[in-house]
Write an enzyme that holds these catalytic residues in place. Structure first.
Site, short mmCIF file in Angstrom:
data_model
loop_
_atom_site.label_atom_id
_atom_site.label_comp_id
_atom_site.label_asym_id
_atom_site.label_seq_id
_atom_site.Cartn_x
_atom_site.Cartn_y
_atom_site.Cartn_z
N PHE A 45 -12.98 -8.46 -44.17
CA PHE A 45 -11.89 -8.19 -43.23
C PHE A 45 -10.61 -7.79 -43.93
CE2 PHE A 45 -10.70 -12.44 -44.44
CZ PHE A 45 -9.36 -12.60 -44.11
N LYS A 46 -10.48 -8.16 -45.20
CA LYS A 46 -9.26 -7.81 -45.94
C LYS A 46 -9.06 -6.29 -46.02
CE LYS A 46 -8.47 -12.15 -46.90
NZ LYS A 46 -8.40 -12.76 -48.22
N ASP A 47 -10.13 -5.52 -45.86
CA ASP A 47 -10.00 -4.06 -45.93
C ASP A 47 -9.10 -3.51 -44.83
OD1 ASP A 47 -11.64 -3.56 -48.19
OD2 ASP A 47 -13.43 -3.77 -46.95
N MET A 104 -5.66 -4.17 -46.30
CA MET A 104 -5.40 -3.64 -47.64
C MET A 104 -5.47 -2.12 -47.70
SD MET A 104 -4.36 -5.34 -50.22
CE MET A 104 -5.10 -6.96 -50.13
N THR A 112 -9.58 -10.80 -51.16
CA THR A 112 -8.32 -10.07 -51.29
C THR A 112 -8.32 -9.23 -52.56
OG1 THR A 112 -6.97 -11.60 -50.00
CG2 THR A 112 -5.84 -10.31 -51.65
#
Length: 462
Positions: free
Chosen positions: A111-113, A116, A144
């Protein structure tokens, strides 16, 4: 749109300034001075739009005049063009009134994509316009770091250093950080746990001579732009289930509190969220805090859901800021007390938190059992973090639809998944050779001065 510090003693900044600054100079985190709201008709109008168009409409009020509409739309389009699902964040039904929001279709399968990739494009655009160069230092419990490296690798105006706890990530997470060979990215394996990585990062931000000398910037969820990007998928998923004409609830696996705080912001904006459920693993400090009103560190126990192996949840400070009615002094006092291991939240602030959040936990055994039971029931393969959330979500079902966030692809944690269902999840084709790629990393001691020297030396060598 202006941004203020949760500790009340730092200058107000624009969106772009807050993004590039990361941690406020008083040690606090930036939040909007005023949260913009969306009318019910405007929320309803999101139905049927692309994820990119929803992102533009949800985030634009927070950006102010830092970018033109055309510039911001271009940034968003570039951020999500590498995702491998047309819906970006598809919903899968697990059971009557229980849905899984798959957030792992980005470049690094986590989900960090969502945040980011956006922040990488924002940095690239803004730094290019200013003709400036920055040094990004991040701390990661797993996802992350790889998302940051993927977003910033190869950029000319950014050097990226990622601190991760040596031996405390999954093999896939580690390889995603250590195999890129771009000269501007550096994976640093710290002798310690994630909380110690995060502490050294904050130490660097609070050393103003070092911070200014290397033009330090942060991409951890201390950076407001990270939280803002995550607000979008709350709107996208809720609208697909009928919001604003009916309420929805969310269960979120969280360690650092950033992802669920994004849900809180969505609720403040007007999204009709019935409940925000904090799901924790055996490192259950957030669940214990919600039950007792005392935030007390109790040591990190390594788990099969390592991205949640955290005791100092940075973004909880943002929640406290709202719970204390924007009293920066009260927040600063709590954060100072935390240096000794704990702080107690006032009754009024706890009432506010309990009005907006509930919580639950899953043991290691319960996490394995949930992976197994969901696979048997609907052939959905869950990563351990997502399984923690599904277990807690199942305990909080009601007549209101529950959306549980699936935060990582199961192939990032193949050992745990295989133990639960006797089947090893495969990496997608674009990562099939990941485990054979050569690693490039540096093991570092948990010493601030040595870390700062290494970073300065590597920047000079570039």
């Amino acid at each position: 749109m202006k941004y203020i510090s949760t500790r009340g003693n730092a200058p107000e900044l624009s969106f772009a300034e807050a993004m590039l600054t990361g941690l406020a100079r008083d040690g606090g985190l930036y939040v909007p001075k005023k949260i913009p709201t969306m009318a019910q008709d405007d929320i309803a109008a999101l139905a049927g739009l692309s994820y990119e168009e929803i992102a533009f409409r949800v985030m634009k009020p927070f950006v102010g005049d830092c970018f033109t509409d055309e510039e911001f739309q271009g940034i968003i389009a570039r951020a999500y063009e590498g995702f491998r699902h047309a819906a970006r964040a598809p919903l899968v039904q697990l059971a009557p009134n229980h849905y899984l929001l798959e957030l792992f279709h980005g470049p690094t399968l986590a989900f960090k994509d969502f945040a980011m990739q956006l922040i990488g494009q924002l940095f690239q655009f803004e730094l290019g316009r200013r003709n400036e160069r920055v040094t990004i230092v991040g701390a990661t419990s797993g996802d992350t770091g790889s998302a940051a490296i993927e977003a910033f690798r190869g950029l000319d105006n950014v050097d990226v250093f990622i601190l991760y706890p040596d031996g405390r990530t999954s093999d896939i997470q580690r390889k995603q950080m250590t195999t890129p060979d771009d000269a501007n990215v550096h994976a640093l394996a710290l002798d310690g746990d994630f909380d110690e990585c995060q502490a050294r990062l904050k130490d660097m931000f609070n050393d103003f001579e070092f911070r200014d000398g290397v033009k330090l910037a942060g991409v951890n969820s201390i950076n407001w732009a990270r939280v803002l990007a995550q607000v979008v998928y709350y709107f996208a998923s809720a609208v697909s289930l009928g919001a604003p004409h009916r309420k929805v609830s969310f269960t979120v696996p969280t360690g650092n509190f950033g992802d669920i705080f994004a849900g809180f912001i969505a609720k403040q904006m007007g999204l009709p969220i019935e409940d925000l459920v904090i799901a924790t693993n055996q490192n259950d400090i957030l669940h214990r805090t919600m039950e007792t009103g005392a935030y007390t560190k109790d040591g990190v126990k390594p788990s099969i859901s390592p991205s949640m192996d955290i005791q100092v949840s940075s973004n909880f400070e943002r929640a406290l800021f709202f719970a204390y009615d924007r009293d920066g002094d009260a927040v600063a006092k709590s954060m100072e007390e935390l240096k000794d291991g704990s702080f107690t939240i006032s009754q009024g602030a706890m009432d506010y938190l309990r009005e907006n959040f509930s919580s639950g936990r899953a043991s290691e055994e319960e996490t394995y059992a949930t992976i197994k039971s969901e696979y048997a029931a609907c052939q959905e393969v869950l990563c351990p973090h997502s399984a923690v959330a599904v277990k807690v979500g199942n305990e909080n079902l009601s007549e209101v639809p529950m959306i549980t966030l699936a935060t990582a692809h199961p192939a990032k944690f193949p050992d745990a998944v295989e133990k639960a269902i006797k089947t090893r999840p495969a990496l997608p084709p674009h990562m099939a050779d990941l485990m054979e790629r050569e690693e490039r990393m540096c093991k570092v001691p948990n010493q601030l001065v040595l870390l700062q020297t290494l970073i300065k030396d590597r920047i000079a060598a570039r």
